[in-house]
Scaffold this motif. Structure first.
Motif: not given
Length: 134
Positions: A83-93, A114-122
């Motif tokens: 139930a949790v896994r079906s809804k939640s998507r993960i973004v590695v930051l 997969f995003i390398t810090k810092p988080l950007k608008q793009k």
């Protein structure tokens, strides 16, 4: 601009990174609710008690944390109720730009970015496209 998701979780052991990420997501009107955790273990304990209706839509996850790191979180997350896994998507930051880390992160079904810090608008724009496709 309408908010993109209902509930977002930030997991990072750094107060500064949590503050910056939270403010960035607030400025870009990303989510109705932001939940912050400094510990992967605390976040996992919280997630275990949720249902599909209360689970977060997106989890931003740091890899480099003491005790339970991001990869241990991903392994444990994959064992949470469907139930949790079906809804939640993960973004590695993360601060890591290691190709091996990237490949390992994407070996988990729920990891969508997969995003390398810092988080950007793009990064937010690309994430919006991924969410719409999901």
């Amino acid at each position: 601009m309408a908010r993109l998701v209902d509930k977002t979780v930030l997991i990072d052991d750094s107060d500064i990174d949590l503050f910056i990420q939270r403010r960035f997501l607030e400025v870009y009107n990303f989510s109705n609710q932001l939940v912050l955790y400094k510990s992967a273990d605390d976040a996992l304990d919280w997630l275990r008690g949720l249902t599909e209706d209360t689970a977060p839509d997106i989890i931003f996850l740091d890899l480099n944390m003491p005790e339970t790191d991001g990869f241990a979180f991903l392994k444990t997350f994959s064992e949470l109720p469907q139930a949790v896994r079906s809804k939640s998507r993960i973004v590695v930051l993360t601060s890591s730009n290691n190709l091996k880390d990237r490949e390992e992160a994407f070996s988990y079904d729920n990891v969508i970015q997969f995003i390398t810090k810092p988080l950007k608008q793009k990064d937010i724009e690309e994430l919006k496209l991924l969410i719409v496709k999901a």
